[in-house]
Motif scaffolding. Structure first.
Motif, short mmCIF file in Angstrom:
data_model
loop_
_atom_site.label_atom_id
_atom_site.label_comp_id
_atom_site.label_asym_id
_atom_site.label_seq_id
_atom_site.Cartn_x
_atom_site.Cartn_y
_atom_site.Cartn_z
N THR A 223 0.84 -1.20 0.00
CA THR A 223 0.00 0.00 0.00
C THR A 223 0.88 1.25 0.00
O THR A 223 0.65 2.19 -0.78
CB THR A 223 -0.94 0.00 1.22
OG1 THR A 223 -1.72 -1.19 1.19
CG2 THR A 223 -1.84 1.21 1.24
N ARG B 16 -9.46 -9.58 -1.61
CA ARG B 16 -10.22 -8.41 -2.05
C ARG B 16 -10.32 -7.39 -0.91
O ARG B 16 -10.25 -6.19 -1.11
CB ARG B 16 -11.61 -8.85 -2.54
CG ARG B 16 -12.36 -7.74 -3.17
CD ARG B 16 -13.27 -8.10 -4.30
NE ARG B 16 -12.71 -8.73 -5.46
CZ ARG B 16 -12.04 -8.11 -6.45
NH1 ARG B 16 -11.83 -6.80 -6.40
NH2 ARG B 16 -11.60 -8.78 -7.49
N GLU B 17 -10.46 -7.91 0.30
CA GLU B 17 -10.57 -7.05 1.47
C GLU B 17 -9.30 -6.18 1.63
O GLU B 17 -9.40 -4.98 1.92
CB GLU B 17 -10.74 -7.96 2.69
CG GLU B 17 -11.27 -7.29 3.91
CD GLU B 17 -11.26 -8.27 5.08
OE1 GLU B 17 -11.44 -9.49 4.86
OE2 GLU B 17 -11.05 -7.80 6.19
N GLN B 18 -8.14 -6.79 1.41
CA GLN B 18 -6.88 -6.03 1.52
C GLN B 18 -6.81 -4.96 0.44
O GLN B 18 -6.32 -3.87 0.66
CB GLN B 18 -5.69 -6.98 1.39
CG GLN B 18 -5.38 -7.78 2.62
CD GLN B 18 -4.84 -6.91 3.75
OE1 GLN B 18 -5.62 -6.38 4.54
NE2 GLN B 18 -3.54 -6.76 3.84
N GLU C 196 -9.36 -3.43 -0.90
CA GLU C 196 -10.29 -2.34 -0.53
C GLU C 196 -9.64 -1.45 0.52
O GLU C 196 -9.72 -0.22 0.47
CB GLU C 196 -11.60 -2.92 -0.01
CG GLU C 196 -12.50 -3.38 -1.14
CD GLU C 196 -13.64 -4.27 -0.69
OE1 GLU C 196 -13.89 -4.36 0.52
OE2 GLU C 196 -14.27 -4.89 -1.59
N ARG C 197 -8.96 -2.08 1.47
CA ARG C 197 -8.29 -1.32 2.52
C ARG C 197 -7.18 -0.45 1.89
O ARG C 197 -7.01 0.72 2.21
CB ARG C 197 -7.68 -2.31 3.54
CG ARG C 197 -7.34 -1.73 4.89
CD ARG C 197 -6.36 -2.63 5.61
NE ARG C 197 -5.20 -2.92 4.77
CZ ARG C 197 -4.17 -2.09 4.62
NH1 ARG C 197 -4.13 -0.95 5.27
NH2 ARG C 197 -3.17 -2.40 3.82
N GLU D 210 -7.05 0.69 -1.18
CA GLU D 210 -7.64 1.79 -1.95
C GLU D 210 -8.03 2.94 -1.01
O GLU D 210 -7.77 4.11 -1.29
CB GLU D 210 -8.86 1.29 -2.74
CG GLU D 210 -9.42 2.38 -3.63
CD GLU D 210 -10.40 1.87 -4.68
OE1 GLU D 210 -10.79 0.69 -4.60
OE2 GLU D 210 -10.76 2.68 -5.56
N HIS D 211 -8.60 2.57 0.12
CA HIS D 211 -8.98 3.58 1.12
C HIS D 211 -7.74 4.37 1.57
O HIS D 211 -7.77 5.60 1.67
CB HIS D 211 -9.63 2.83 2.30
CG HIS D 211 -9.97 3.70 3.44
ND1 HIS D 211 -11.09 4.50 3.45
CD2 HIS D 211 -9.33 3.93 4.61
CE1 HIS D 211 -11.12 5.19 4.58
NE2 HIS D 211 -10.07 4.85 5.31
N TYR E 115 -6.57 -1.86 -8.95
CA TYR E 115 -6.60 -2.87 -7.87
C TYR E 115 -7.15 -4.17 -8.45
O TYR E 115 -8.24 -4.17 -9.04
CB TYR E 115 -7.50 -2.38 -6.73
CG TYR E 115 -7.07 -1.03 -6.19
CD1 TYR E 115 -6.19 -0.95 -5.12
CD2 TYR E 115 -7.52 0.16 -6.78
CE1 TYR E 115 -5.76 0.29 -4.64
CE2 TYR E 115 -7.10 1.39 -6.31
CZ TYR E 115 -6.22 1.45 -5.25
OH TYR E 115 -5.80 2.67 -4.77
#
Ligand SMILES: NC(=O)c1ccc[n+]([C@@H]2O[C@H](COP(=O)([O-])OP(=O)(O)OC[C@H]3O[C@@H](n4cnc5c(N)ncnc54)[C@H](O)[C@@H]3O)[C@@H](O)[C@H]2O)c1
Length: 280
Positions: free
Chosen positions: A14, A34-36, A38-39, A41-42, A70
């Motif tokens: 990141t 996918r969760e990682q 999304e994190r 991207e945030h 992503y």
């Protein structure tokens, strides 16, 4: 060099995506979770909005958030010119990943392993391009750190080192080149220090805050070993020290039992909200 592949969207992946995009590179960020993604991207969006508070010109090349893609598909790395791998510090996982990347990426794509301790020569051995593999040990948080430990594997070519230094120059960073051995320079020393600091807590010699205070106030270090461990991630520390223990077959790298217990308990440091200290 414009398009960079970043594999692993955890703490380091990141940070790299943020820094590369802020310096005008286009990034394909891959993670199996996918969760990682999304994190990540945030965090990239947050960096774009708040980076200026830390003196970073996050707007120099326009909206950096538009330059990161992503994806969970390694196949999307098919046209990257340079790839930086940052997956979990675990040899079986890396050994499985590199042959896949080797098939997907053009033969001239350089593979930079951002590993804490795993030998670069070992990583290169599972690819068909050992001359194009090197270590680039970025420091955390990536956008804040100006120097990178660059590792020359047994077969790493001069062209590969030059290409890596070019990328670092594009990131306003400097590389210090060292030869390959597990843990390189930085973590061969740091992991022993952190492990011993954890043993001090385990033995009841001092509280974590007191240990860190001694390093900061008496030695003038910018941060103590336990806050550093929390920043790196206690799971990553454990993987690294276990790797050193195995690679060198030397008992001096035996991981502290308290470290193992904390990782089992889910206390992974800053990224999990709690390690030796608590984070909100
Ligand atoms: N944390 C640090 O301070 C630091 C500093 C320098 C280098 N490193 C090294 O960087 C690497 C990553 O560390 P981190 O702290 O970012 O770890 P992390 O646990 O925060 O992230 C690792 C990521 O890799 C992903 N992943 C695992 N296997 C994968 C696969 N096969 N394909 C795609 N994604 C996969 C995970 O889902 C996770 O998102 C490690 O090798 C570590 O030793 C860490």
């Amino acid at each position: 060099m414009k398009q960079i592949g970043v594999v692993g969207a955890g703490v380091m992946g990141t940070g790299l995506a943020q820094d590369l995009a802020a310096h005008g590179y286009t990034v394909v960020l891959v993670d199996r979770s996918r969760e990682q993604l999304e994190r990540a991207e945030h965090e990239v969006v947050r960096y774009y909005r708040t980076g200026r508070l830390f003196g970073h010109d996050t707007d120099k090349y326009g909206d950096l958030t538009q330059r990161v893609t992503y994806t969970t598909e390694p196949a999307d790395l098919g046209s990257v010119e340079f790839l930086i791998e940052n997956i979990t510090e675990n040899w079986p996982l890396k050994a499985e990943l590199y042959p896949v990347l080797d098939r997907i990426c053009p033969p001239e794509t350089v593979f930079a392993a951002n590993t804490s301790c795993i030998p670069i020569t070992k990583i290169a051995s599972v690819t068909g391009r050992p001359a194009a593999v090197l270590g680039m040990h970025f420091m955390n948080p990536v956008p804040m750190k100006s120097t990178v430990e660059v590792i020359r594997g047994w077969h790493t070519s001069t062209e590969t080192l030059d290409t890596a230094q070019q990328l670092l120059a594009g990131l306003d960073k400097r590389g210090i080149v060292v030869n390959d051995m597990p843990g390189f320079v930085s973590n061969r020393v740091l992991m022993l220090t952190v492990n011993e600091a954890i043993a001090l807590v385990q033995d009841g010699v001092a509280e974590p805050a007191e240990i860190d205070d001694i390093f900061r106030s008496c030695f003038g270090h910018a941060s103590g070993p336990l806050e550093t461990a929390d920043l790196i991630g206690l799971d990553t520390i454990l993987y690294s020290i276990e790797g050193l223990y195995e690679f060198y077959a030397d008992p001096k790298y035996r991981p502290s039992p308290l470290l193992k217990k904390m990782v089992d308990a889910g206390l992974h440091g800053r990224k999990s909200g709690r390690g030796f200290f608590t984070y909100s």
